[in-house]
Design a protein around this motif. Structure first.
Motif, PDB file in Angstrom:
ATOM      1  N   LYS A   1      12.765  16.712  44.059  1.00  0.00           N
ATOM      2  CA  LYS A   1      13.635  15.578  44.328  1.00  0.00           C
ATOM      3  C   LYS A   1      13.117  14.106  44.145  1.00  0.00           C
ATOM      4  O   LYS A   1      13.676  13.163  43.900  1.00  0.00           O
ATOM      5  CB  LYS A   1      14.457  15.532  45.714  1.00  0.00           C
ATOM      6  N   ASP A   2      11.961  14.083  44.572  1.00  0.00           N
ATOM      7  CA  ASP A   2      11.076  12.889  44.518  1.00  0.00           C
ATOM      8  C   ASP A   2      10.644  12.513  42.973  1.00  0.00           C
ATOM      9  O   ASP A   2      10.794  11.572  42.584  1.00  0.00           O
ATOM     10  CB  ASP A   2       9.820  12.887  45.095  1.00  0.00           C
TER      11      ASP A   2
ATOM     12  N   TYR B   1       9.630  24.645  50.181  1.00  0.00           N
ATOM     13  CA  TYR B   1       9.562  23.594  50.760  1.00  0.00           C
ATOM     14  C   TYR B   1       9.030  22.515  49.806  1.00  0.00           C
ATOM     15  O   TYR B   1       9.542  21.487  49.605  1.00  0.00           O
ATOM     16  CB  TYR B   1       8.636  23.665  52.029  1.00  0.00           C
ATOM     17  N   GLY B   2       7.831  22.852  49.276  1.00  0.00           N
ATOM     18  CA  GLY B   2       7.258  21.841  48.394  1.00  0.00           C
ATOM     19  C   GLY B   2       8.151  21.682  47.240  1.00  0.00           C
ATOM     20  O   GLY B   2       8.304  20.208  46.812  1.00  0.00           O
TER      21      GLY B   2
ATOM     22  N   ASP C   1      14.294  11.916  40.378  1.00  0.00           N
ATOM     23  CA  ASP C   1      14.899  10.888  41.239  1.00  0.00           C
ATOM     24  C   ASP C   1      16.248  10.150  40.558  1.00  0.00           C
ATOM     25  O   ASP C   1      16.752  10.569  39.513  1.00  0.00           O
ATOM     26  CB  ASP C   1      13.950   9.953  41.849  1.00  0.00           C
TER      27      ASP C   1
ATOM     28  N   ILE D   1      11.556  21.850  46.729  1.00  0.00           N
ATOM     29  CA  ILE D   1      12.702  21.217  47.322  1.00  0.00           C
ATOM     30  C   ILE D   1      12.489  19.629  47.673  1.00  0.00           C
ATOM     31  O   ILE D   1      12.989  18.728  46.856  1.00  0.00           O
ATOM     32  CB  ILE D   1      13.314  21.815  48.382  1.00  0.00           C
ATOM     33  N   THR D   2      11.346  19.457  48.377  1.00  0.00           N
ATOM     34  CA  THR D   2      11.029  18.081  48.730  1.00  0.00           C
ATOM     35  C   THR D   2      10.297  17.222  47.541  1.00  0.00           C
ATOM     36  O   THR D   2      11.161  16.129  47.198  1.00  0.00           O
ATOM     37  CB  THR D   2      10.169  17.994  50.117  1.00  0.00           C
ATOM     38  N   VAL D   3       9.340  17.760  46.849  1.00  0.00           N
ATOM     39  CA  VAL D   3       8.557  16.996  46.005  1.00  0.00           C
ATOM     40  C   VAL D   3       9.521  17.085  44.784  1.00  0.00           C
ATOM     41  O   VAL D   3       9.518  15.839  43.910  1.00  0.00           O
ATOM     42  CB  VAL D   3       7.190  17.466  45.500  1.00  0.00           C
TER      43      VAL D   3
END
Ligand code: NAD
Ligand code: XAI
Ligand code: MG
Ligand code: MG
Length: 331
Positions: free
Chosen positions: A264-265, A257-258, A268, A260-262
């Motif tokens: 992409k941040d 989860y971390g 970017d 995948i989400t972070v």
């Protein structure tokens, strides 16, 4: 889908008995010379001077020759000198001395694609570009495998250039995992893009910046080294063996989860735009011109950056930890 050639679709017969001169005895030169010799081919090492490469080649059982002499009766010339050096050695020692019709073989398309070397119209010109570093080309071969490669034909005078490219690829072990046919343009542009954006440039900067972030916020450098540099090998091994999805399944749900989400941040749209800019500079020749100028000015940027890396905190910490880690790693 590109055609992938395997070991059965290639034959050493196309180059057997021919005099093959390996020009240079560095990262790729040593691996190719040893692998081709172990494959039963007739290999001569050609060098410009009696330095470390000469001594190493002799230690490995070769009798090196000066390039201007070695190329005189050679059937196949393999350019394994640094890219920015190839043109000057071509002009000084090879062009006027090589046998008419000798094959010109490259491990990277730089000099042909950017027209730094203009091969005579009588030569077959082809490429076998290993998709990995030279020491792995040797190590994997010795273990019965090989590093995969791209092959391409620039000039086919004999009608057999592709068969000879496949034969040399087989000789260095590349057909064991498989080789893909490409063009000099595609190989040159993708290879430069890969090493700049991810393999050498991107990955090092991600490591250096994530290490520095943790250390600057008071975390122990040893802990930061394990987290941001050392563990990369195990994660990349997972991707190598099982793909990105296999890696994601092997880490915790929290990491999934971390990550995948972070992830992409961090990487970017802006980063993507800069990747595209790097590709444009490769495609329009700007990078190649800049690199040749850097070489002609004495490679000041390369030297000062190497020096900076050598003296960095992560290298000092890494040196100590690697001595311990390598002792405890599976052989
Ligand atoms: N390094 C790799 O793992 C790798 C991977 C794929 C393709 N390639 C390609 O293979 C080719 C060779 O790269 P490399 O990294 O093996 O080269 P390298 O830097 O290891 O080459 C060193 C050899 O070139 C000789 N040399 C260096 N400067 C010279 C000069 N001014 N005059 C004459 N000889 C000189 C050295 O004596 C040595 O024998 C390049 O086209 C490169 O793009 C390299
Ligand atoms: C090993 C690499 C980075 O793939 C190669 O392209 C090189 O130039 O050394
Ligand atoms: Mg490269
Ligand atoms: Mg490469």
């Amino acid at each position: 889908m590109g055609k992938i050639y395997n070991d059965e679709e290639s034959s050493l017969d196309f180059v057997k008995g021919k005099k093959i001169v390996v020009l240079g005895y560095g990262n790729q030169g040593r691996a190719w010379a040893l692998n081709l010799r172990d494959s039963g081919l007739n290999v001569i090492v050609g060098l410009e001077r009696k330095g470390n490469s000469w001594i190493l080649a002799e230690k490995d059982g070769f009798e090196p020759k000066y390039i201007n002499d070695a190329v005189k009766d050679a059937d196949i010339l393999i350019f394994l000198l640094p890219d920015m050096v190839q043109r000057e050695v071509w002009e000084k020692s090879i062009m006027k001395n090589m046998k008419e019709g000798a094959d010109m073989v490259f491990a990277h398309g730089f000099n042909i694609h950017y027209k730094l070397i203009l091969p005579p119209k009588t030569s077959d010109v082809y490429m076998i570009a290993p998709k990995g570093p030279g020491n792995k080309v040797r190590e994997y071969f010795e273990k019965g495998g090989g590093v995969p490669a791209l092959i391409a034909v620039h000039q086919d005078i004999s009608g057999n250039a592709l068969n000879k490219a496949l034969a040399i690829a087989k000789g260095i072990g590349a057909t064991r995992p498989g080789v893909i046919e490409t063009t000099f343009k595609e190989e040159t542009e993708t290879d430069l893009f890969g090493e700049q954006v991810i393999l050498v440039g991107g990955i090092s900067e991600l490591m250096k910046n994530s290490f520095a972030t943790l250390v600057s916020k008071g975390y122990q450098p040893e802990v930061a080294y394990f987290e941001t540099i050392n563990e990369m090998k195990m994660i990349v091994d997972l991707i190598y063996e099982k793909g990105l999805s296999g890696m994601l399944r092997a880490v915790s749900d929290t990491a999934k989860y971390g990550g995948i989400t972070v992830g992409k941040d961090i990487i970017d749209e802006e980063v993507r735009k800069r990747m595209e800019k790097a590709l444009t500079r490769i495609q329009n020749g700007e990078f190649a011109n800049e690199w040749i100028e850097e070489y002609q000015r004495g490679m000041k940027t390369v030297k000062s950056n190497l020096n900076e890396v050598d003296n960095s905190l992560e290298e000092k910490i890494g040196k100590r930890l690697r001595d311990l880690i390598l002792k405890g790693s599976p052989k």
